[in-house]
Design an enzyme around this catalytic site. Structure first.
Site, PDB file in Angstrom:
ATOM      1  N   HIS A 105      75.044   9.872 -30.610  1.00 22.16           N
ATOM      2  CA  HIS A 105      75.737  10.538 -31.723  1.00 22.16           C
ATOM      3  C   HIS A 105      76.114  11.947 -31.321  1.00 22.16           C
ATOM      4  CE1 HIS A 105      71.397  11.196 -32.201  1.00 22.16           C
ATOM      5  NE2 HIS A 105      71.702  12.382 -32.704  1.00 22.16           N
ATOM      6  N   HIS A 107      76.919  15.693 -33.084  1.00 26.31           N
ATOM      7  CA  HIS A 107      76.830  16.524 -34.286  1.00 26.31           C
ATOM      8  C   HIS A 107      78.099  17.373 -34.398  1.00 26.31           C
ATOM      9  CE1 HIS A 107      72.353  16.145 -34.861  1.00 26.31           C
ATOM     10  NE2 HIS A 107      72.417  15.840 -33.576  1.00 26.31           N
TER      11      HIS A 107
END
Ligand code: 5GP
Length: 142
Positions: A105, A107
Protein backbone atom coordinates in the site's frame (compact mmCIF):
# COMPACT_ATOMS: atom_id res chain seq x y z
CA UNK A 1 16.85 -16.85 6.09
CA UNK A 2 13.66 -17.50 4.05
CA UNK A 3 11.86 -14.53 2.52
CA UNK A 4 8.61 -13.57 4.28
CA UNK A 5 5.51 -14.72 2.41
CA UNK A 6 2.18 -13.05 1.60
CA UNK A 7 -0.63 -13.87 4.05
CA UNK A 8 -4.04 -13.65 2.31
CA UNK A 9 -5.70 -13.11 5.70
CA UNK A 10 -4.22 -9.61 6.10
CA UNK A 11 -6.68 -6.73 6.68
CA UNK A 12 -6.30 -5.15 3.24
CA UNK A 13 -6.85 -8.49 1.46
CA UNK A 14 -10.06 -8.79 3.50
CA UNK A 15 -11.04 -5.25 2.44
CA UNK A 16 -10.42 -6.18 -1.21
CA UNK A 17 -12.62 -9.28 -0.83
CA UNK A 18 -15.33 -7.17 0.83
CA UNK A 19 -15.05 -9.16 4.08
CA UNK A 20 -14.51 -6.02 6.14
CA UNK A 21 -15.82 -2.53 5.32
CA UNK A 22 -13.78 0.37 3.99
CA UNK A 23 -14.50 3.95 2.90
CA UNK A 24 -13.93 3.53 -0.83
CA UNK A 25 -12.60 6.41 -2.94
CA UNK A 26 -11.71 4.82 -6.26
CA UNK A 27 -11.39 1.44 -7.94
CA UNK A 28 -10.23 0.17 -11.30
CA UNK A 29 -9.16 -3.19 -12.73
CA UNK A 30 -5.78 -3.06 -10.96
CA UNK A 31 -6.12 -0.93 -7.83
CA UNK A 32 -8.34 0.17 -4.96
CA UNK A 33 -8.20 3.38 -2.91
CA UNK A 34 -9.80 4.00 0.48
CA UNK A 35 -9.53 6.13 3.60
CA UNK A 36 -7.07 5.33 6.38
CA UNK A 37 -9.05 5.00 9.63
CA UNK A 38 -6.11 6.17 11.80
CA UNK A 39 -5.05 9.19 9.72
CA UNK A 40 -1.72 10.94 10.15
CA UNK A 41 -3.34 14.03 8.65
CA UNK A 42 -6.60 15.30 7.15
CA UNK A 43 -7.56 13.25 4.10
CA UNK A 44 -4.99 10.46 4.66
CA UNK A 45 -5.84 7.70 2.21
CA UNK A 46 -4.31 4.47 0.93
CA UNK A 47 -3.93 2.87 -2.49
CA UNK A 48 -3.49 -0.89 -2.84
CA UNK A 49 -2.97 -3.22 -5.81
CA UNK A 50 -5.50 -5.99 -6.46
CA UNK A 51 -2.68 -8.50 -6.97
CA UNK A 52 -1.13 -10.04 -3.82
CA UNK A 53 2.26 -8.78 -2.62
CA UNK A 54 3.64 -7.73 0.76
CA UNK A 55 5.22 -4.45 -0.28
CA UNK A 56 7.45 -2.62 -2.77
CA UNK A 57 10.12 -5.29 -2.33
CA UNK A 58 8.13 -8.17 -3.86
CA UNK A 59 5.45 -6.52 -6.04
CA UNK A 60 5.83 -7.18 -9.79
CA UNK A 61 6.78 -4.21 -11.95
CA UNK A 62 3.51 -4.12 -13.89
CA UNK A 63 1.35 -4.03 -10.73
CA UNK A 64 3.62 -1.32 -9.32
CA UNK A 65 3.21 0.80 -12.45
CA UNK A 66 -0.60 0.52 -12.23
CA UNK A 67 -0.46 1.27 -8.50
CA UNK A 68 1.58 4.43 -8.96
CA UNK A 69 -0.73 5.66 -11.72
CA UNK A 70 -3.58 5.46 -9.22
CA UNK A 71 -1.43 7.05 -6.50
CA UNK A 72 -0.90 10.08 -8.75
CA UNK A 73 -4.65 10.29 -9.46
CA UNK A 74 -5.49 10.19 -5.74
CA UNK A 75 -2.66 12.56 -4.76
CA UNK A 76 -3.97 15.18 -7.18
CA UNK A 77 -7.55 14.71 -5.97
CA UNK A 78 -6.61 14.78 -2.26
CA UNK A 79 -4.58 17.99 -2.73
CA UNK A 80 -7.45 19.63 -4.58
CA UNK A 81 -10.11 18.37 -2.12
CA UNK A 82 -8.56 20.17 0.87
CA UNK A 83 -6.66 22.99 -0.83
CA UNK A 84 -3.49 21.38 0.61
CA UNK A 85 -0.04 22.94 0.21
CA UNK A 86 1.54 19.60 -0.69
CA UNK A 87 1.07 15.83 -0.51
CA UNK A 88 3.24 13.26 1.25
CA UNK A 89 3.53 9.87 -0.53
CA UNK A 90 4.84 7.25 1.87
CA UNK A 91 5.53 3.51 1.90
CA UNK A 92 6.77 1.34 4.79
CA UNK A 93 8.40 -1.93 3.75
CA UNK A 94 8.74 -4.77 6.28
CA UNK A 95 8.45 -4.43 10.08
CA UNK A 96 11.82 -2.73 10.61
CA UNK A 97 10.55 0.22 8.55
CA UNK A 98 7.25 0.47 10.43
CA UNK A 99 4.99 -1.59 8.13
CA UNK A 100 2.05 -3.06 10.04
CA UNK A 101 -0.23 -4.40 7.26
CA UNK A 102 1.44 -6.77 4.84
CA UNK A 103 -0.41 -6.11 1.58
CA UNK A 104 1.37 -3.50 -0.56
CA UNK A 105 0.00 0.00 0.00
CA UNK A 106 0.97 3.60 -0.55
CA UNK A 107 0.00 6.32 1.92
CA UNK A 108 -1.25 9.63 0.49
CA UNK A 109 -1.31 12.41 3.07
CA UNK A 110 -2.27 16.01 2.21
CA UNK A 111 0.14 18.43 3.95
CA UNK A 112 -0.51 21.96 5.16
CA UNK A 113 2.17 24.54 6.00
CA UNK A 114 2.80 24.54 9.74
CA UNK A 115 0.58 21.51 10.52
CA UNK A 116 2.57 18.55 11.93
CA UNK A 117 1.78 14.92 11.12
CA UNK A 118 0.07 12.79 13.75
CA UNK A 119 1.67 9.44 14.72
CA UNK A 120 1.68 6.53 12.25
CA UNK A 121 -1.08 3.98 13.10
CA UNK A 122 -2.10 6.23 15.99
CA UNK A 123 -5.66 6.97 17.04
CA UNK A 124 -8.85 5.94 15.16
CA UNK A 125 -10.60 8.97 13.63
CA UNK A 126 -14.31 9.64 14.14
CA UNK A 127 -15.97 7.80 11.23
CA UNK A 128 -18.20 10.80 10.45
CA UNK A 129 -15.02 12.84 9.87
CA UNK A 130 -13.52 10.04 7.73
CA UNK A 131 -16.70 9.88 5.64
CA UNK A 132 -16.89 13.68 5.20
CA UNK A 133 -13.24 13.77 4.05
CA UNK A 134 -13.86 10.83 1.70
CA UNK A 135 -16.77 12.70 0.15
CA UNK A 136 -14.48 15.66 -0.61
CA UNK A 137 -11.88 13.42 -2.28
CA UNK A 138 -14.53 11.59 -4.32
CA UNK A 139 -15.89 14.96 -5.48
CA UNK A 140 -12.38 16.07 -6.49
CA UNK A 141 -11.94 12.83 -8.47
CA UNK A 142 -15.15 13.32 -10.41
P1 5GP B 1 1.51 0.48 7.45
O1 5GP B 1 1.95 0.66 8.87
O2 5GP B 1 1.42 -0.99 7.15
O3 5GP B 1 2.30 1.24 6.43
O4 5GP B 1 0.10 1.14 7.35
C1 5GP B 1 -1.09 0.53 7.63
C2 5GP B 1 -2.11 1.64 7.65
O5 5GP B 1 -3.37 1.04 7.64
C3 5GP B 1 -2.03 2.54 8.89
O6 5GP B 1 -1.91 3.87 8.47
C4 5GP B 1 -3.33 2.27 9.62
O7 5GP B 1 -3.86 3.43 10.19
C5 5GP B 1 -4.22 1.72 8.52
N1 5GP B 1 -5.19 0.73 8.95
C6 5GP B 1 -4.99 -0.28 9.84
N2 5GP B 1 -6.10 -1.03 9.95
C7 5GP B 1 -7.02 -0.49 9.10
C8 5GP B 1 -8.35 -0.84 8.75
O8 5GP B 1 -8.94 -1.80 9.24
N3 5GP B 1 -8.97 -0.06 7.82
C9 5GP B 1 -8.36 1.02 7.24
N4 5GP B 1 -9.06 1.71 6.36
N5 5GP B 1 -7.10 1.38 7.54
C10 5GP B 1 -6.43 0.63 8.46
Amino acid sequence: MTAPTYDPENIFAKILRGEIPSEKLYEDEHSYAFMDIMPMGRGHCLVIPKTPSRNILDIDAESLAHLMTTVQKLARAAKKAFGADGVLIQSYNEPASGQTVFHTHVHIIPRFEGVPLKPHSGKPEDMDVVKANAEKIRAALA
